[in-house]
Motif scaffolding. Structure first.
Motif, PDB file in Angstrom:
ATOM      1  N   MET A 181       1.369  -1.129   0.140  1.00 14.28           N
ATOM      2  CA  MET A 181      -0.382   0.512   0.352  1.00 14.28           C
ATOM      3  C   MET A 181       1.213   1.497   0.358  1.00 14.28           C
ATOM      4  SD  MET A 181      -2.909   1.094   2.953  1.00 14.28           S
ATOM      5  CE  MET A 181      -1.134   1.529   4.312  1.00 14.28           C
ATOM      6  N   ALA A 182       0.339   2.222  -0.636  1.00 18.22           N
ATOM      7  CA  ALA A 182       2.075   3.406  -1.196  1.00 18.22           C
ATOM      8  C   ALA A 182       0.993   4.220  -0.029  1.00 18.22           C
ATOM      9  CB  ALA A 182       1.364   4.033  -2.420  1.00 18.22           C
TER      10      ALA A 182
ATOM     11  N   ALA B 293      12.315   2.293  -0.137  1.00 22.93           N
ATOM     12  CA  ALA B 293      11.422   2.297  -0.692  1.00 22.93           C
ATOM     13  C   ALA B 293      11.832   2.880  -2.161  1.00 22.93           C
ATOM     14  CB  ALA B 293      10.437   3.418   0.355  1.00 22.93           C
ATOM     15  N   ARG B 294      10.602   2.569  -2.625  1.00 24.46           N
ATOM     16  CA  ARG B 294      10.423   2.601  -4.279  1.00 24.46           C
ATOM     17  C   ARG B 294       9.515   4.004  -4.424  1.00 24.46           C
ATOM     18  NH1 ARG B 294      12.136  -2.174  -4.039  1.00 24.46           N
ATOM     19  NH2 ARG B 294      14.036  -2.435  -5.333  1.00 24.46           N
ATOM     20  N   ARG B 295       9.586   4.383  -5.764  1.00 27.52           N
ATOM     21  CA  ARG B 295       8.714   5.612  -6.031  1.00 27.52           C
ATOM     22  C   ARG B 295       7.121   4.611  -6.260  1.00 27.52           C
ATOM     23  NH1 ARG B 295      10.037  11.590  -7.538  1.00 27.52           N
ATOM     24  NH2 ARG B 295       8.130  11.434  -7.996  1.00 27.52           N
ATOM     25  N   THR B 296       6.301   5.246  -6.253  1.00 30.92           N
ATOM     26  CA  THR B 296       4.778   4.809  -7.134  1.00 30.92           C
ATOM     27  C   THR B 296       4.684   4.530  -8.180  1.00 30.92           C
ATOM     28  OG1 THR B 296       3.892   4.770  -4.662  1.00 30.92           O
ATOM     29  CG2 THR B 296       2.557   4.614  -5.984  1.00 30.92           C
TER      30      THR B 296
ATOM     31  N   ARG C 250       8.447  -1.487  11.392  1.00 31.34           N
ATOM     32  CA  ARG C 250       7.281  -0.089  10.540  1.00 31.34           C
ATOM     33  C   ARG C 250       6.304   0.754  11.505  1.00 31.34           C
ATOM     34  NH1 ARG C 250       4.787  -0.963   4.793  1.00 31.34           N
ATOM     35  NH2 ARG C 250       3.129   1.010   4.947  1.00 31.34           N
TER      36      ARG C 250
ATOM     37  N   GLY D  35       9.057   3.373  -9.932  1.00 34.84           N
ATOM     38  CA  GLY D  35       9.937   2.677  -8.961  1.00 34.84           C
ATOM     39  C   GLY D  35      11.394   3.079  -8.680  1.00 34.84           C
TER      40      GLY D  35
ATOM     41  N   GLY E 109       3.669   9.433  -3.319  1.00 32.65           N
ATOM     42  CA  GLY E 109       3.750   8.376  -3.263  1.00 32.65           C
ATOM     43  C   GLY E 109       4.252   7.399  -2.863  1.00 32.65           C
ATOM     44  N   ILE E 110       5.310   6.536  -2.448  1.00 30.80           N
ATOM     45  CA  ILE E 110       5.808   5.674  -2.172  1.00 30.80           C
ATOM     46  C   ILE E 110       5.685   4.038  -1.474  1.00 30.80           C
ATOM     47  CG2 ILE E 110       7.508   7.288  -1.766  1.00 30.80           C
ATOM     48  CD1 ILE E 110       8.194   6.157   1.241  1.00 30.80           C
ATOM     49  N   ASP E 111       6.399   3.047  -2.503  1.00 32.85           N
ATOM     50  CA  ASP E 111       5.762   1.996  -1.517  1.00 32.85           C
ATOM     51  C   ASP E 111       7.084   1.247  -0.785  1.00 32.85           C
ATOM     52  OD1 ASP E 111       3.870   1.110  -2.892  1.00 32.85           O
ATOM     53  OD2 ASP E 111       4.687   1.623  -5.197  1.00 32.85           O
TER      54      ASP E 111
ATOM     55  N   PRO F 288       8.850  -1.733   2.104  1.00 36.29           N
ATOM     56  CA  PRO F 288       9.424  -2.946   2.160  1.00 36.29           C
ATOM     57  C   PRO F 288       8.432  -3.419   3.281  1.00 36.29           C
ATOM     58  CG  PRO F 288      10.506  -1.892   2.676  1.00 36.29           C
ATOM     59  CD  PRO F 288       9.762  -0.388   2.505  1.00 36.29           C
TER      60      PRO F 288
END
Ligand SMILES: [Zn+2]
Ligand SMILES: [Zn+2]
Length: 361
Positions: free
Chosen positions: A1-2, A117-120, A31, A123, A19-21, A23
């Protein structure tokens, strides 16, 4: 979930709220849903390249929130717990840690080089700024970056403990070692400076002089404990000596990180007194001293990292001061904003205005 976060795409590029995703959390990680995060000058230093850390990064390093989930092996906090983020965790194994100087841990920022993290949208891999990536609705951090929040302190206030308050309090108590009845000058009335002023009051300092370029911060400084307020000028050191029986202060605490301010703090310090530099300056800031003055004044000039603080040792002490009403965290905050307000808060900080801007989620 972003989740939404403030991302620095590159040094000197404008922040992007995107938004970021995230892990996990994997083993040894936690978290957290952020309650609040302070906007600190070090975020600005990272964004303009004064501090060099991997980018693109999620900024923010002064925060508090609630644990959402813990990875395998995490036992000191559990889902639902309130926590304060510690952006400078100590490894416990390097020479500095062995000496008990955990604020100088050689590996404190090792985590900043690990993908966070990764950019939604595209990526792109993102790094965690100063380890904890607090400018986000949620973050995932190593367990060593998580401290249980003190009881009886709202998480929105507790956010400030992680950087401004540990640094300002530690500068006065651990580095400058201010004793009752001493005279103190604090240069720079931002979040750290305000915490230093309150801490000088807690230490029982008699005269507490606040110095800032802005005349507008006088009320803020006085409510934090300043007995005198000076707008910085060429004559500041002379004015401080005049306020202290021509002596100069026992302890000068520089929270700006500029050569001219460090020089003024030095010249405001009495013979044999202590000048403590808390501000993070750039390599272009050269401070010069002549050999005779170093001998003649017999002053001690010291640097100070994270207030020479051990967060695990110091947070309970700060919590006692808060609960007893001696330390007022709310008084450091001059603006409550959302994630979208961070770029404007950077501009305010660059213009030398305000105390702490606090992102409230
Ligand atoms: Zn900070
Ligand atoms: Zn270490």
């Amino acid at each position: 979930m972003a989740v939404r976060a403030a991302v620095l795409p590159a040094v000197d590029a404008p922040l992007e709220i995107t938004g970021i995703d995230l892990p996990g959390p994997g083993p040894g990680r936690v978290r957290i849903r952020l309650a609040a995060a302070g906007v600190c000058h070090s975020d600005l230093s990272l964004s303009n390249g004064t501090m060099r850390l991997p980018v693109p990064a999620v900024l923010g390093h002064e925060g508090a929130g609630t644990v959402v989930a813990v990875g395998e092996g995490v036992t000191h906090v559990a889902p639902g717990d309130g926590v304060v983020l510690n952006w400078a965790p100590s490894c416990g194994a390097c020479p500095a840690c062995a000496r008990g100087e955990v604020w100088l841990c050689a590996n404190a920022l090792a985590g900043a080089a690990e993908v966070h993290a990764r950019r939604t949208d595209d990526g792109t891999d993102l790094y965690p700024g100063l380890n904890v990536a607090a400018f986000a609705e949620e973050t995932v951090v190593p367990a060593s970056c998580v401290l249980p929040a003190p009881d009886g302190v709202p998480l929105t206030d507790a956010a400030l403990l992680g950087c401004a308050v540990l640094t300002g309090y530690g500068a006065v108590h651990h580095a400058a070692k201010v004793r009752p009845g001493e005279t103190v000058a604090v240069f720079g009335v931002g979040g750290v400076g305000l915490a230093a002023l309150q801490s000088a009051r807690i230490a029982g300092a008699s005269t507490i002089v606040a110095v800032d370029v802005s005349p507008a911060k006088e009320g803020l400084a006085r409510s934090a404990g300043a007995t005198d307020y000076l707008v910085a000028s060429d004559t500041t050191a002379r004015e401080i000596r005049a306020l202290t029986g021509k002596e100069g202060v026992d302890a000068a605490v520089e929270c700006v990180g500029r050569a001219t301010t460090i020089r003024t703090a030095w010249e405001s310090t009495r013979r044999g007194g202590r000048t403590t530099v808390v501000g993070i300056g750039g390599k272009d800031q050269q401070v010069t001293f002549n050999a005779l003055e170093i001998f003649h004044w017999g002053r001690t000039l010291s640097g100070c990292v994270y207030g020479n603080s051990d967060p695990a040792r110091d947070l309970p002490v700060l919590a006692d001061h808060i609960r007893a009403g001696r330390l007022d965290l709310g008084a450091l905050v001059t603006e409550r904003i959302t994630l979208d307000g961070i770029p404007a808060a950077f501009d305010t900080m660059l213009a030398g205005k305000g105390g702490r801007a606090l992102v409230v989620f």
